[in-house]
Scaffold this motif. Structure first.
Motif, PDB file in Angstrom:
ATOM      1  N   SER A 107      79.311 -51.864 -12.623  1.00  0.00           N
ATOM      2  CA  SER A 107      80.306 -51.651 -11.987  1.00  0.00           C
ATOM      3  C   SER A 107      80.971 -50.190 -12.135  1.00  0.00           C
ATOM      4  O   SER A 107      81.006 -49.957 -13.622  1.00  0.00           O
ATOM      5  N   TYR A 108      81.417 -49.449 -11.468  1.00  0.00           N
ATOM      6  CA  TYR A 108      82.085 -47.971 -11.731  1.00  0.00           C
ATOM      7  C   TYR A 108      83.259 -48.477 -12.732  1.00  0.00           C
ATOM      8  O   TYR A 108      84.152 -49.405 -12.486  1.00  0.00           O
ATOM      9  N   PRO A 109      83.815 -47.647 -13.770  1.00  0.00           N
ATOM     10  CA  PRO A 109      83.060 -46.125 -14.091  1.00  0.00           C
ATOM     11  C   PRO A 109      81.717 -46.130 -14.691  1.00  0.00           C
ATOM     12  O   PRO A 109      81.554 -45.006 -15.119  1.00  0.00           O
ATOM     13  N   ASN A 110      81.125 -47.208 -15.002  1.00  0.00           N
ATOM     14  CA  ASN A 110      79.839 -47.256 -15.609  1.00  0.00           C
ATOM     15  C   ASN A 110      78.929 -46.602 -14.702  1.00  0.00           C
ATOM     16  O   ASN A 110      79.083 -46.899 -13.360  1.00  0.00           O
ATOM     17  N   ILE A 111      78.229 -45.883 -15.081  1.00  0.00           N
ATOM     18  CA  ILE A 111      77.081 -45.213 -14.173  1.00  0.00           C
ATOM     19  C   ILE A 111      75.709 -45.353 -14.674  1.00  0.00           C
ATOM     20  O   ILE A 111      75.323 -45.439 -15.841  1.00  0.00           O
ATOM     21  N   THR A 112      74.788 -45.679 -13.722  1.00  0.00           N
ATOM     22  CA  THR A 112      73.426 -45.897 -13.992  1.00  0.00           C
ATOM     23  C   THR A 112      72.593 -44.620 -13.473  1.00  0.00           C
ATOM     24  O   THR A 112      72.983 -43.939 -12.376  1.00  0.00           O
ATOM     25  N   LEU A 113      71.683 -44.378 -14.251  1.00  0.00           N
ATOM     26  CA  LEU A 113      70.917 -43.073 -13.996  1.00  0.00           C
ATOM     27  C   LEU A 113      69.329 -43.707 -14.007  1.00  0.00           C
ATOM     28  O   LEU A 113      69.012 -44.381 -14.746  1.00  0.00           O
ATOM     29  N   LEU A 123      62.930 -25.685  -9.771  1.00  0.00           N
ATOM     30  CA  LEU A 123      64.322 -26.726  -9.498  1.00  0.00           C
ATOM     31  C   LEU A 123      64.980 -27.389 -10.890  1.00  0.00           C
ATOM     32  O   LEU A 123      65.950 -27.737 -10.582  1.00  0.00           O
ATOM     33  N   VAL A 124      63.996 -27.651 -11.671  1.00  0.00           N
ATOM     34  CA  VAL A 124      64.146 -28.589 -12.825  1.00  0.00           C
ATOM     35  C   VAL A 124      63.776 -27.964 -13.956  1.00  0.00           C
ATOM     36  O   VAL A 124      62.680 -27.575 -14.272  1.00  0.00           O
ATOM     37  N   TRP A 125      65.069 -27.739 -14.866  1.00  0.00           N
ATOM     38  CA  TRP A 125      64.653 -27.128 -16.346  1.00  0.00           C
ATOM     39  C   TRP A 125      65.175 -28.254 -17.376  1.00  0.00           C
ATOM     40  O   TRP A 125      65.916 -27.482 -18.150  1.00  0.00           O
ATOM     41  N   LEU A 126      64.896 -29.341 -17.260  1.00  0.00           N
ATOM     42  CA  LEU A 126      65.248 -30.306 -18.342  1.00  0.00           C
ATOM     43  C   LEU A 126      64.044 -30.176 -19.484  1.00  0.00           C
ATOM     44  O   LEU A 126      63.123 -29.809 -19.561  1.00  0.00           O
ATOM     45  N   GLU A 127      64.839 -30.727 -20.758  1.00  0.00           N
ATOM     46  CA  GLU A 127      63.742 -30.664 -21.775  1.00  0.00           C
ATOM     47  C   GLU A 127      62.685 -31.437 -21.643  1.00  0.00           C
ATOM     48  O   GLU A 127      62.633 -32.370 -20.906  1.00  0.00           O
ATOM     49  N   GLY A 128      61.482 -31.354 -22.313  1.00  0.00           N
ATOM     50  CA  GLY A 128      60.362 -32.071 -22.254  1.00  0.00           C
ATOM     51  C   GLY A 128      59.619 -31.839 -20.862  1.00  0.00           C
ATOM     52  O   GLY A 128      58.820 -32.684 -20.741  1.00  0.00           O
ATOM     53  N   ASN A 129      60.033 -31.040 -19.942  1.00  0.00           N
ATOM     54  CA  ASN A 129      59.516 -31.054 -18.674  1.00  0.00           C
ATOM     55  C   ASN A 129      59.784 -32.209 -18.052  1.00  0.00           C
ATOM     56  O   ASN A 129      59.314 -32.732 -17.172  1.00  0.00           O
ATOM     57  N   GLU A 130      60.917 -32.928 -18.190  1.00  0.00           N
ATOM     58  CA  GLU A 130      61.177 -34.104 -17.744  1.00  0.00           C
ATOM     59  C   GLU A 130      61.714 -34.188 -16.101  1.00  0.00           C
ATOM     60  O   GLU A 130      62.083 -32.699 -15.655  1.00  0.00           O
ATOM     61  N   SER A 131      61.378 -34.912 -15.439  1.00  0.00           N
ATOM     62  CA  SER A 131      61.864 -34.883 -13.880  1.00  0.00           C
ATOM     63  C   SER A 131      63.390 -35.120 -14.023  1.00  0.00           C
ATOM     64  O   SER A 131      64.055 -35.590 -14.969  1.00  0.00           O
ATOM     65  N   GLN A 132      64.099 -34.619 -12.897  1.00  0.00           N
ATOM     66  CA  GLN A 132      65.359 -34.852 -12.390  1.00  0.00           C
ATOM     67  C   GLN A 132      65.702 -36.146 -12.413  1.00  0.00           C
ATOM     68  O   GLN A 132      64.972 -37.108 -12.198  1.00  0.00           O
ATOM     69  N   VAL A 133      67.124 -36.327 -12.722  1.00  0.00           N
ATOM     70  CA  VAL A 133      67.529 -37.788 -12.471  1.00  0.00           C
ATOM     71  C   VAL A 133      68.389 -38.153 -11.521  1.00  0.00           C
ATOM     72  O   VAL A 133      68.990 -37.447 -10.809  1.00  0.00           O
ATOM     73  N   VAL A 349      67.927 -44.708 -17.454  1.00  0.00           N
ATOM     74  CA  VAL A 349      67.729 -43.548 -18.361  1.00  0.00           C
ATOM     75  C   VAL A 349      68.780 -43.734 -19.457  1.00  0.00           C
ATOM     76  O   VAL A 349      70.139 -44.055 -19.039  1.00  0.00           O
ATOM     77  N   GLY A 350      68.283 -43.642 -20.646  1.00  0.00           N
ATOM     78  CA  GLY A 350      69.359 -43.774 -21.945  1.00  0.00           C
ATOM     79  C   GLY A 350      69.472 -45.207 -22.261  1.00  0.00           C
ATOM     80  O   GLY A 350      70.194 -45.222 -23.411  1.00  0.00           O
ATOM     81  N   VAL A 351      68.984 -46.052 -21.738  1.00  0.00           N
ATOM     82  CA  VAL A 351      68.743 -47.537 -22.208  1.00  0.00           C
ATOM     83  C   VAL A 351      67.526 -47.766 -22.941  1.00  0.00           C
ATOM     84  O   VAL A 351      66.361 -47.218 -22.450  1.00  0.00           O
ATOM     85  N   ALA A 352      67.432 -48.162 -23.968  1.00  0.00           N
ATOM     86  CA  ALA A 352      66.331 -48.628 -25.038  1.00  0.00           C
ATOM     87  C   ALA A 352      65.127 -49.309 -24.108  1.00  0.00           C
ATOM     88  O   ALA A 352      65.624 -50.161 -23.218  1.00  0.00           O
ATOM     89  N   HIS A 353      64.121 -49.259 -24.652  1.00  0.00           N
ATOM     90  CA  HIS A 353      62.718 -50.008 -24.239  1.00  0.00           C
ATOM     91  C   HIS A 353      62.473 -50.182 -22.596  1.00  0.00           C
ATOM     92  O   HIS A 353      62.569 -50.793 -21.957  1.00  0.00           O
ATOM     93  N   ASN A 354      62.774 -48.843 -21.992  1.00  0.00           N
ATOM     94  CA  ASN A 354      62.197 -48.848 -20.361  1.00  0.00           C
ATOM     95  C   ASN A 354      61.389 -47.681 -20.120  1.00  0.00           C
ATOM     96  O   ASN A 354      61.249 -47.298 -19.175  1.00  0.00           O
ATOM     97  N   THR A 355      60.566 -47.140 -21.256  1.00  0.00           N
ATOM     98  CA  THR A 355      59.446 -45.989 -21.228  1.00  0.00           C
ATOM     99  C   THR A 355      58.229 -46.492 -20.916  1.00  0.00           C
ATOM    100  O   THR A 355      58.052 -47.619 -21.416  1.00  0.00           O
TER     101      THR A 355
END
Length: 359
Positions: A107-113, A123-133, A349-355
């Motif tokens: 629930s908010y204020p927690n945010i999932t990406l 349109l996207v200039w993230l590091e490592g040529n990552e896709s946008q979130v 995104v930002g949570v371990a073990h999901n790549t």
């Protein structure tokens, strides 16, 4: 045996092509059946371009989440779905997230990406040529998407094979560059925009600091809101000193790394663009950030997405004008090295073990 192999390699591409075409046809049929006819028409057009075909092939394997604008959303949007195939592909790609994990949304204020399919380099200039979130959360009425300063609710839910389809009542905006984002009065950081655009960086052809940040690949900015800037008497005292101002604002920036709210933990160590360490803490009143033991600033709004990073709005200026060039250089080199080996997240995104899939 050789003849059989030649036949196999001749037939296989056609078989694979037929598979994704059948998959796409099924998806279009499902969208039509669920009344998402405008989105269905746009999705059908994926087969007409190589980029669209790649998207269809990607969707046919693994798990995905589609944030699906309904017909009303498209009718109230200025977007012309018949004008530019590339723009349509980019738009659809930003509504598609790797993985299927919205049932894990706190629930908010927690945010999932979630990492989307949008990776158009214009349109996207993230590091490592990552896709946008894409960012979302959950309220009393269910999941809602955070979209350019507004919230877009999920109004219905369906599925097609490996795709969770979350119906939304608005077309999502692709994140803009940093300059356009922070000059949007919705975020209450227009004073920071003015400050960054007034500071010149002599080592970068005398560009403004805002220009430098706009052109960087991967930027995290902790942006003091307008009232914080207005009450920070130290800024006025630094005005004649361009170097000191660069140091101060540099201690609000993480260079070459996009740090989302899911990574605001004590276990993660980040260094500012001026070479000072960041620290985070959480208590009952919220999440706070500090630079090198300076004052603590509360994060008032997190995960404001930009084309090349993220902005977090804070309620006070981080009063740190110290500089450690060696630490800043080391942090930048480390960040670029990490970016070169980044993988695509199939979970939050930002949570371990999901790549899973490497670049």
């Amino acid at each position: 045996m050789l003849f059989a192999s030649l036949v196999l390699f001749t037939v296989l591409p056609a078989v694979l092509g037929q598979a994704w075409q059948q998959y796409l046809a099924g998806l279009v049929q499902t969208l039509n059946t669920d009344g998402l006819t405008t989105l269905a028409s746009a999705s059908a057009a994926l087969s007409s371009s190589s980029g669209g075909q790649q998207v269809a092939q990607s969707l046919s394997t693994g798990n995905w989440t589609l944030f699906a604008p309904n017909n009303q959303a498209f009718s109230s949007s200025p977007i012309n779905l018949t004008s530019d195939p590339t723009s349509i592909l980019d738009l659809l790609s930003y509504h598609i997230v790797h993985g299927n994990f919205t049932d894990q949304t706190p629930s908010y204020p927690n945010i999932t990406l979630g990492r989307t399919l949008l990776n158009d380099s214009s349109l996207v200039w993230l590091e490592g040529n990552e896709s946008q979130v894409l960012a979302w959360s959950k309220g009393s009425n269910g999941i809602f998407v955070l979209n350019n300063g507004t919230t877009v609710p999920v109004v219905n839910k369906t599925a097609y094979q490996n795709i969770e389809v979350l119906v939304i009542d608005s077309v999502l905006d692709i994140p803009q560059n940093l300059s356009n984002t922070i000059t949007n009065s919705t975020y209450d950081v227009t004073s920071v925009a003015g400050g960054l655009s007034s500071i010149t960086v002599p080592t970068n052809n005398s560009s403004t600091l805002l220009d430098v940040l706009n052109n960087a690949r991967g930027i995290t900015l902790f942006a003091p809101n307008n009232s914080a800037i207005a009450s920070a008497s130290c800024i006025g005292g630094l005005l004649p000193n361009n170097t000191a101002l660069i140091a101060l604002f540099g201690n609000h920036i993480i260079n070459a790394t996009t740090v989302y709210s899911s990574e605001f933990t004590n276990g993660n160590n980040y260094t500012s663009a001026s070479g000072e360490p960041f620290a985070f803490k959480t208590n009952s009143s919220g999440v706070y950030v500090s630079s090198a033991g300076s004052n603590w600033a509360r994060i008032m709004r997190s995960d404001v997405l930009t084309s090349n990073g993220v902005v977090h709005v804070i309620d006070s200026v981080l009063l740190d004008t110290k500089v450690n060039v060696s630490a800043a250089t080391s942090a930048y080199q480390s960040a670029t090295s990490v970016a070169a080996t980044m993988t695509t997240e199939t979970g939050p995104v930002g949570v371990a073990h999901n790549t899973s899939v490497g670049h």
